[in-house]
Write an enzyme that holds these catalytic residues in place. Structure first.
Site, mmCIF file in Angstrom:
data_model
loop_
_atom_site.group_PDB
_atom_site.id
_atom_site.type_symbol
_atom_site.label_atom_id
_atom_site.label_comp_id
_atom_site.label_asym_id
_atom_site.label_seq_id
_atom_site.Cartn_x
_atom_site.Cartn_y
_atom_site.Cartn_z
ATOM 1 N N ASP A 146 64.221 -124.207 65.426
ATOM 2 C CA ASP A 146 64.777 -122.870 65.306
ATOM 3 C C ASP A 146 65.829 -122.805 66.410
ATOM 4 O O ASP A 146 65.513 -122.979 67.586
ATOM 5 C CB ASP A 146 63.667 -121.819 65.491
ATOM 6 C CG ASP A 146 63.809 -120.669 64.514
ATOM 7 O OD1 ASP A 146 64.959 -120.351 64.139
ATOM 8 O OD2 ASP A 146 62.773 -120.077 64.141
ATOM 9 N N CYS A 198 46.912 -110.151 69.341
ATOM 10 C CA CYS A 198 46.505 -111.399 68.703
ATOM 11 C C CYS A 198 45.045 -111.665 69.045
ATOM 12 O O CYS A 198 44.528 -111.146 70.034
ATOM 13 C CB CYS A 198 47.351 -112.568 69.201
ATOM 14 S SG CYS A 198 49.110 -112.328 68.913
ATOM 15 N N ASP A 223 59.662 -124.069 70.443
ATOM 16 C CA ASP A 223 60.833 -123.297 70.866
ATOM 17 C C ASP A 223 60.992 -123.365 72.384
ATOM 18 O O ASP A 223 60.018 -123.551 73.115
ATOM 19 C CB ASP A 223 60.681 -121.829 70.442
ATOM 20 C CG ASP A 223 60.845 -121.669 68.935
ATOM 21 O OD1 ASP A 223 61.698 -122.363 68.356
ATOM 22 O OD2 ASP A 223 60.107 -120.845 68.350
ATOM 23 N N ARG A 268 68.118 -111.715 60.088
ATOM 24 C CA ARG A 268 68.989 -112.822 60.458
ATOM 25 C C ARG A 268 69.554 -113.497 59.216
ATOM 26 O O ARG A 268 70.667 -113.988 59.220
ATOM 27 C CB ARG A 268 68.177 -113.819 61.278
ATOM 28 C CG ARG A 268 68.823 -115.173 61.435
ATOM 29 C CD ARG A 268 68.094 -116.026 62.441
ATOM 30 N NE ARG A 268 67.972 -115.337 63.706
ATOM 31 C CZ ARG A 268 66.911 -115.394 64.511
ATOM 32 N NH1 ARG A 268 65.875 -116.122 64.174
ATOM 33 N NH2 ARG A 268 66.897 -114.726 65.625
ATOM 34 N N TYR A 269 68.753 -113.562 58.170
ATOM 35 C CA TYR A 269 69.148 -114.244 56.939
ATOM 36 C C TYR A 269 69.527 -113.198 55.895
ATOM 37 O O TYR A 269 69.103 -112.044 55.983
ATOM 38 C CB TYR A 269 67.977 -115.077 56.416
ATOM 39 C CG TYR A 269 67.525 -116.195 57.323
ATOM 40 C CD1 TYR A 269 68.313 -117.329 57.512
ATOM 41 C CD2 TYR A 269 66.302 -116.129 57.975
ATOM 42 C CE1 TYR A 269 67.878 -118.373 58.317
ATOM 43 C CE2 TYR A 269 65.859 -117.169 58.784
ATOM 44 C CZ TYR A 269 66.647 -118.285 58.954
ATOM 45 O OH TYR A 269 66.213 -119.311 59.749
ATOM 46 N N CYS A 292 48.211 -117.429 72.649
ATOM 47 C CA CYS A 292 48.523 -118.853 72.736
ATOM 48 C C CYS A 292 49.497 -119.054 73.878
ATOM 49 O O CYS A 292 50.491 -118.332 73.998
ATOM 50 C CB CYS A 292 49.152 -119.328 71.432
ATOM 51 S SG CYS A 292 48.229 -118.776 69.998
ATOM 52 N N ARG A 302 56.920 -115.652 71.558
ATOM 53 C CA ARG A 302 57.086 -114.223 71.850
ATOM 54 C C ARG A 302 56.202 -113.814 73.014
ATOM 55 O O ARG A 302 55.766 -112.670 73.111
ATOM 56 C CB ARG A 302 56.740 -113.376 70.615
ATOM 57 C CG ARG A 302 57.817 -113.430 69.573
ATOM 58 C CD ARG A 302 57.632 -112.454 68.418
ATOM 59 N NE ARG A 302 58.335 -113.022 67.292
ATOM 60 C CZ ARG A 302 57.787 -113.333 66.122
ATOM 61 N NH1 ARG A 302 56.517 -113.052 65.893
ATOM 62 N NH2 ARG A 302 58.502 -113.891 65.177
ATOM 63 N N LYS A 354 66.605 -121.433 61.325
ATOM 64 C CA LYS A 354 65.844 -122.681 61.233
ATOM 65 C C LYS A 354 66.680 -123.759 60.555
ATOM 66 O O LYS A 354 67.370 -123.488 59.584
ATOM 67 C CB LYS A 354 64.577 -122.446 60.418
ATOM 68 C CG LYS A 354 63.632 -121.433 61.037
ATOM 69 C CD LYS A 354 62.419 -121.213 60.144
ATOM 70 C CE LYS A 354 61.472 -120.171 60.703
ATOM 71 N NZ LYS A 354 62.025 -118.796 60.712
ATOM 72 N N ARG A 409 66.112 -111.753 53.613
ATOM 73 C CA ARG A 409 64.744 -111.561 54.096
ATOM 74 C C ARG A 409 64.735 -111.103 55.554
ATOM 75 O O ARG A 409 65.667 -111.393 56.299
ATOM 76 C CB ARG A 409 63.926 -112.842 53.939
ATOM 77 C CG ARG A 409 64.514 -114.076 54.606
ATOM 78 C CD ARG A 409 64.000 -115.332 53.888
ATOM 79 N NE ARG A 409 64.321 -116.572 54.573
ATOM 80 C CZ ARG A 409 65.517 -117.168 54.555
ATOM 81 N NH1 ARG A 409 66.525 -116.604 53.926
ATOM 82 N NH2 ARG A 409 65.697 -118.315 55.179
ATOM 83 N N CYS A 416 53.289 -119.534 72.989
ATOM 84 C CA CYS A 416 53.899 -118.558 72.076
ATOM 85 C C CYS A 416 55.371 -118.295 72.401
ATOM 86 O O CYS A 416 55.733 -118.089 73.562
ATOM 87 C CB CYS A 416 53.133 -117.244 72.178
ATOM 88 S SG CYS A 416 53.799 -115.967 71.090
#
Ligand SMILES: *Cc1c(COP(=O)(O)O)cnc(C)c1O
Ligand code: SF4
Length: 372
Positions: free
Chosen positions: A318, A114, A281, A101-102, A118, A123, A325, A105, A121
């Protein structure tokens, strides 16, 4: 009480036994929680559940901040607002599992599992599914990185990269390090918080071979900073790995200035530097965690000046749809008044900053009362 040292009972390393003893269905939860297990079937069918015995042991009472982060909630399937892929990671994905996206990076998913799933989350649409990351997606990601010379920073994520076996991690890190244009490797991981037993001396010995390597971990509440978490972070820091923390602001968990301030202080005491404080998010099935935007700004205003700048994360949203971000700041500049700029300090007092010619931003500071 949990201890990080392995007593050697049972087979394999302690962290793997803790994973295998995880609760993955509502029926398995302690009776004292008085869960309506049948009512949660829909939830866990859509979004996987995993709570390992260590993280479960941090729950003091039903509904507390640890409980809310890991125990499924009926709200998850009731409120349909939000986005499956809130940051449009897939839209900026040249190959599956990698988001570019950037300019300099990339985000590279290398694990689908995981230590705890969570509930908040972003995702959650895909964590815990074997299709999320495959041998093929990792090979394609590595090949994309090799052929794009503008990529100087890799952020490994998932799922949790530290749930890979040491030898799998070693392999991926070796491949990445062999790319001449990659300068920095970062690992995003919740393991120091949710399964600190994973951070063995052997793991630290693997990671230290790949410097400059940074770890961005993820603590959300002071109760997560236990002796075990502290030892895990010490092992990583002693291996020369700078540690940062990406906290998410969550309703009923940490949407409170004293809680965040204590968390930031405790993080520094275990050698973790606060990095981001994220607005939650807008992921589908997480609306019960959303907080007013004003809350994050209030918290930042309550930290800045009152405690050390080392305790200050960037408060960031974000942007939905993949805009990236953006950090938000409380407003301190009031505007130009004659030949001075009026700025409020943390206590609210107005101060005058003399605007010598050299200090003016193209002569275009707004007048006091105008918008910046
Ligand atoms: C968060 C993120 C990064 C890293 O952002 P930093 O501000 O450098 O920490 C990189 N790529 C994607 C897609 C991200 O979401
Ligand atoms: S550890 Fe990270 S990726 Fe895994 S469920 Fe929690 S927030 Fe999501």
């Amino acid at each position: 009480m949990f201890v990080l040292e392995d007593t050697g009972e049972g087979k394999g390393p302690l962290w793997k036994r803790l994973i295998s003893q995880s609760m993955t269905t509502p029926e398995a939860l302690p009776e004292s929680f008085e869960i309506d297990a049948a009512g949660l079937q829909d939830v866990v069918a859509r979004y996987p559940m995993r709570i390992n015995p260590y993280y479960l042991s941090l729950i003091k009472t039903k509904g507390d901040p640890i409980y809310r982060q890991c125990i499924p909630d009926p709200q998850e399937v009731i409120d349909q607002r939000g986005f499956d892929d809130p940051l449009n990671e897939e839209g900026h994905s040249p190959v599956p599992g990698l988001t570019h996206r950037y300019p300099d990076r990339v985000l590279f998913l290398v694990s689908s599992r995981c230590a705890v799933y969570c509930r908040f989350c972003n995702r959650k649409r895909k964590v815990g599914r074997s299709s999320m990351v495959t041998g093929e997606s990792i090979r394609e990601g590595l090949s994309y990185i090799r052929s794009h010379r503008e990529i100087r920073d890799i952020l490994l994520s998932g799922g949790d990269p530290l749930l890979l076996e040491n030898k799998e991690l070693y392999h991926i890190l070796t491949e990445i390090r062999s790319v001449p244009h990659v300068e920095i490797i970062r690992i995003g991981t919740r393991v120091p918080c949710t399964l600190p037993q994973r951070v063995t001396p052997q793991l630290a010995a693997v990671l230290r071979k790949f410097h400059p390597l940074y770890i961005l971990t993820h603590f959300n509440h002071p109760d997560e900073i236990t002796p075990d978490a502290s030892l895990a972070c010490k092992r990583l820091a002693d291996a020369g790995i700078p540690l940062g923390c990406q906290t998410v602001l969550l309703k009923g968990v940490n949407d409170d200035l004293p809680v965040i301030k204590q968390l930031m202080h405790k993080l520094l005491s275990i050698r973790v530097r606060p990095y981001y404080l994220f607005q939650s998010d807008l992921a589908k099935a997480t609306s019960h965690f959303w907080t007013p935007l004003r809350k994050g700004l209030e918290i930042m205003a309550g930290l800045q000046g009152y405690t050390s700048g080392l305790c200050l994360p960037h408060f960031a949203i974000d942007l939905p749809g993949g805009g990236g971000k953006v950090s938000l700041l409380p407003q301190y500049v009031e505007g130009v008044d004659g030949d001075g700029l009026l700025i409020r300090n943390y206590l609210g007092g107005e101060h005058r900053y003399p605007l010598y010619e050299e200090l003016e931003l193209n002569g275009r500071w707004p007048k006091k009362g105008e918008k910046l």
